[in-house]
Scaffold this active site. Structure first.
Site, PDB file in Angstrom:
ATOM      1  N   ASP A 181       3.194  19.383  -1.120  1.00 38.28           N
ATOM      2  CA  ASP A 181       3.280  19.326   0.148  1.00 38.28           C
ATOM      3  C   ASP A 181       1.760  19.563   1.024  1.00 38.28           C
ATOM      4  O   ASP A 181       1.930  19.886   2.066  1.00 38.28           O
ATOM      5  CB  ASP A 181       4.211  20.107   0.844  1.00 38.28           C
ATOM      6  CG  ASP A 181       5.485  19.402   0.876  1.00 38.28           C
ATOM      7  OD1 ASP A 181       5.892  18.286   1.266  1.00 38.28           O
ATOM      8  OD2 ASP A 181       6.713  19.948   0.144  1.00 38.28           O
ATOM      9  N   HIS A 241       5.164  16.316  -7.124  1.00 36.59           N
ATOM     10  CA  HIS A 241       5.567  16.854  -5.533  1.00 36.59           C
ATOM     11  C   HIS A 241       4.551  17.930  -5.277  1.00 36.59           C
ATOM     12  O   HIS A 241       4.656  18.957  -5.465  1.00 36.59           O
ATOM     13  CB  HIS A 241       6.888  17.095  -5.421  1.00 36.59           C
ATOM     14  CG  HIS A 241       7.394  17.027  -4.009  1.00 36.59           C
ATOM     15  ND1 HIS A 241       7.780  15.878  -3.254  1.00 36.59           N
ATOM     16  CD2 HIS A 241       7.406  18.190  -2.947  1.00 36.59           C
ATOM     17  CE1 HIS A 241       7.950  16.411  -2.077  1.00 36.59           C
ATOM     18  NE2 HIS A 241       7.717  17.634  -1.795  1.00 36.59           N
ATOM     19  N   HIS A 259      11.442  16.832  -7.443  1.00 39.17           N
ATOM     20  CA  HIS A 259      11.442  18.240  -7.498  1.00 39.17           C
ATOM     21  C   HIS A 259      12.938  18.912  -7.410  1.00 39.17           C
ATOM     22  O   HIS A 259      13.319  19.380  -6.514  1.00 39.17           O
ATOM     23  CB  HIS A 259      10.414  18.645  -6.371  1.00 39.17           C
ATOM     24  CG  HIS A 259      10.753  18.145  -5.157  1.00 39.17           C
ATOM     25  ND1 HIS A 259      10.765  17.149  -4.804  1.00 39.17           N
ATOM     26  CD2 HIS A 259      11.130  19.061  -3.957  1.00 39.17           C
ATOM     27  CE1 HIS A 259      10.949  16.881  -3.274  1.00 39.17           C
ATOM     28  NE2 HIS A 259      11.241  18.231  -2.873  1.00 39.17           N
TER      29      HIS A 259
END
Ligand SMILES: [Zn+2]
Length: 406
Positions: free
Chosen positions: A39, A37, A230
């Protein structure tokens, strides 16, 4: 020089530190690290200059104020990355925004073809490694972009999505978030249909952010292994985003995986205790209160907040391995351009985490599983089960109103 202290302690300690780090780097050279993960796509969208323009953001330079760029992905020996097509639950036009964020990821692959290998199946991780590239996988974070219809799942799959986090920090009508009041008693009938269609499409069901009760129901419903892409151990830090022991134990039977995350608030119980009075029972600052301002007020009153550390994260990984089993643990950093634990400030730091695990006594075989072996097993199973289901079951049609509660 003998006996003189260094930054790492006595010289003997510094040498052991270097040995562990060298062994970690040798391991990650052989076995690709697949992180669950990151972002970065939202960071590129939110950057005031780039505003979603991948080339303008320029991933080839070191972004000192950020945590992810190509030089440091290389330094951190990242072999594969799940990028999150994320949006806040309250974003306007959620279906459009999800597509725009998938597009950011695909444009990143296109803008840096010498670095990123568009990865659409488990075997692409090895292909990327052979080409000297980083496998780029796409995940959708937050089912708000479905707008309560099943059709977008098939379009996302066609666009390359291979994992979907069911919700973010807020509950949806069909799935309860770990950090919000429940709306669906776990999963609604439509929520169960979403999981069925994800199974059929060969997309990994990701229960990070999902309430403990909804994870239990997802484990009941999913015919393929699930991921918590996560999340950490609730037993070591009692934030509702972390997984309780019964969920960890059930991952063994499900064949799934929990990927340890670097979010300070999900690592450190002392930090959670420090923040307790300023947060609601879901760990969030109350509505209308800016979390940064609340923290600043708290620090003015009580001194600096405790920092989470790399060593505390290693404690979580040890616990997850002891409880879920060594075949069910991976890494899902959740780098996002925000504050990170001491020792894990950027994607360049992954080898330091593996060095710590080496010092904790993990064997090479176990580390290879944690680095990527376990997630590859999950993804291969999801692919195989999806292929079988697509041969026998038609696409599920409809919107939430077509799935009344029994
Ligand atoms: Zn998240």
């Amino acid at each position: 020089m003998l006996g003189l202290p260094t930054m790492d302690g006595p010289i003997g300690g510094a040498i052991r530190e270097d040995t562990a780090l060298a062994r970690a780097r040798a391991l990650l050279k052989e076995v690709p690290l697949l992180d669950g993960h990151n972002d970065l796509p939202w960071v590129i969208r939110s950057d005031p200059q780039a505003r979603g323009d991948v080339r303008l953001y320029d991933l080839n330079r070191v972004h000192e104020r950020g945590d992810t760029d190509i030089p440091r992905l290389r330094e951190g020996m990242v072999g594969g990355q799940f990028w999150a097509a994320f949006q806040p639950t309250n974003a306007a036009h959620p279906a459009r925004t999800t597509l725009e964020q998938i597009d950011v990821i695909r444009r990143t692959e296109e803008a840096y073809p010498e670095t990123f290998y568009p990865a659409r199946s488990a075997s692409d991780l090895a292909r990327a490694k052979r080409a000297g590239k980083i496998a780029s996988f796409i995940a959708v974070e937050g089912g708000v972009g479905l707008e309560e219809s099943l059709a977008p799942l098939r379009i996302w799959q066609a666009a390359g999505v291979r994992m979907m986090t069911l919700c973010h920090n807020e509950s949806l009508a069909w799935v309860d978030s770990a950090t919000d009041a429940p709306r669906a008693k776990g999963l609604s009938a439509f929520g169960r249909a979403v999981i069925g269609e994800l199974n059929r499409l060969g997309i990994v069901v990701d229960c990070a952010h999902v309430s403990h009760e909804a994870i239990r129901q997802a484990l009941d419903v999913s015919v393929a292994p699930i991921a918590l892409s996560h999340s950490n151990a609730f037993a070591l830090c009692d934030h509702p985003r972390n997984a309780p022991d019964d969920v960890l134990t059930r991952l063994k039977h499900n064949g799934g995986i929990i990927m340890a995350t670097f979010v300070p608030g999900f690592i450190s119980q002392p930090l959670r205790d420090y923040l307790a009075g300023s947060r609601d029972k879901y760990g969030k600052a109350p509505a209308g209160v800016d979390p940064k301002a609340a923290l600043a007020a708290l620090e003015a009153q009580r001194g600096p907040a405790p920092r989470a550390t790399l060593e505390e994260l290693a404690d979580h990984i040890v616990y997850l391995v002891e409880t879920a089993g060594v075949d069910h643990v991976g890494i899902g950093s959740d780098f996002f351009g925000g504050p990170q634990p001491l020792g894990l400030e950027s994607v360049a730091r992954f080898p330091y985490l593996f060095a710590e695990l080496i010092r904790r006594g993990f064997a090479k075989r176990a580390l290879a599983k944690i680095a990527s072996g376990n997630f590859l097993r999950v993804l291969r199973a999801v692919e195989r089960i999806g292929k079988g289901l697509r041969q026998e079951a038609s696409p599920r049609l409809g919107r939430s109103e077509d799935f009344p509660e029994e």
